[in-house]
Write a protein that holds these residues in place. Structure first.
Motif, PDB file in Angstrom:
ATOM      1  N   ASP A  32       0.814  -1.218   0.000  1.00 39.60           N
ATOM      2  CA  ASP A  32       0.000   0.000   0.000  1.00 39.60           C
ATOM      3  C   ASP A  32       0.844   1.263   0.000  1.00 39.60           C
ATOM      4  OD1 ASP A  32      -2.351  -1.455  -0.018  1.00 39.60           O
ATOM      5  OD2 ASP A  32      -2.463  -1.530   2.177  1.00 39.60           O
ATOM      6  N   ASP A  35       3.953   3.822  -4.702  1.00 39.40           N
ATOM      7  CA  ASP A  35       3.260   4.652  -5.689  1.00 39.40           C
ATOM      8  C   ASP A  35       3.168   3.857  -7.000  1.00 39.40           C
ATOM      9  OD1 ASP A  35       5.749   4.805  -6.895  1.00 39.40           O
ATOM     10  OD2 ASP A  35       6.105   6.880  -6.322  1.00 39.40           O
ATOM     11  N   ASP A  36       2.496   4.410  -7.989  1.00 49.56           N
ATOM     12  CA  ASP A  36       2.276   3.676  -9.238  1.00 49.56           C
ATOM     13  C   ASP A  36       3.581   3.276  -9.912  1.00 49.56           C
ATOM     14  OD1 ASP A  36      -0.408   3.842  -8.850  1.00 49.56           O
ATOM     15  OD2 ASP A  36      -0.733   5.466 -10.302  1.00 49.56           O
ATOM     16  N   ALA A  37       4.571   4.155  -9.893  1.00 51.88           N
ATOM     17  CA  ALA A  37       5.842   3.851 -10.551  1.00 51.88           C
ATOM     18  C   ALA A  37       6.555   2.697  -9.846  1.00 51.88           C
ATOM     19  CB  ALA A  37       6.727   5.095 -10.578  1.00 51.88           C
ATOM     20  N   TRP A  39       5.114   0.389  -7.995  1.00 51.31           N
ATOM     21  CA  TRP A  39       4.322  -0.826  -8.201  1.00 51.31           C
ATOM     22  C   TRP A  39       4.564  -1.399  -9.600  1.00 51.31           C
ATOM     23  CZ3 TRP A  39       2.438  -4.135  -5.074  1.00 51.31           C
ATOM     24  CH2 TRP A  39       1.470  -5.053  -5.491  1.00 51.31           C
ATOM     25  N   ALA A  40       4.628  -0.529 -10.598  1.00 50.53           N
ATOM     26  CA  ALA A  40       4.899  -0.983 -11.969  1.00 50.53           C
ATOM     27  C   ALA A  40       6.286  -1.600 -12.068  1.00 50.53           C
ATOM     28  CB  ALA A  40       4.759   0.184 -12.940  1.00 50.53           C
TER      29      ALA A  40
END
Ligand SMILES: [Zn+2]
Length: 88
Positions: A32, A35-37, A39-40
């Motif tokens: 959690d 951030d998106d970067a 996680w990607a």
């Protein structure tokens, strides 16, 4: 032709297996907080060495067990097959 040494069934043709990608990629301890970067990067970015690579395989047309091997990405030489979770 590539032969993979399933730890349970012995050497078999690669057509009996599916590649599961790089082995040893740890799941984030606090997903959690990513951030998106980040996680990607966890999902999609993997090592791409020219040399020995530790990867997972599953014997889909055989015992259906997961295992890991070290494969040389240039020569396709295989070494050190072991069940997933078996310490080095
Ligand atoms: Zn097998």
């Amino acid at each position: 032709m590539l032969f993979l040494p399933c730890p349970w069934c012995g050497p078999r043709d690669e057509t009996e297996f599916r590649n599961g990608g790089e082995a040893g990629v740890a799941y984030p301890t606090d997903p959690d907080a990513l951030d998106d970067a980040a996680w990607a990067e966890f999902l999609f970015v993997r090592a791409n060495p020219e040399g020995w690579f530790h990867e997972r395989w599953v014997h889909t047309a055989g015992c259906r067990q997961w295992f890991s091997v070290e494969r040389h990405t240039v020569t396709n030489e295989i070494r050190d097959p072991r069940p997933i979770g078996d310490p080095a």
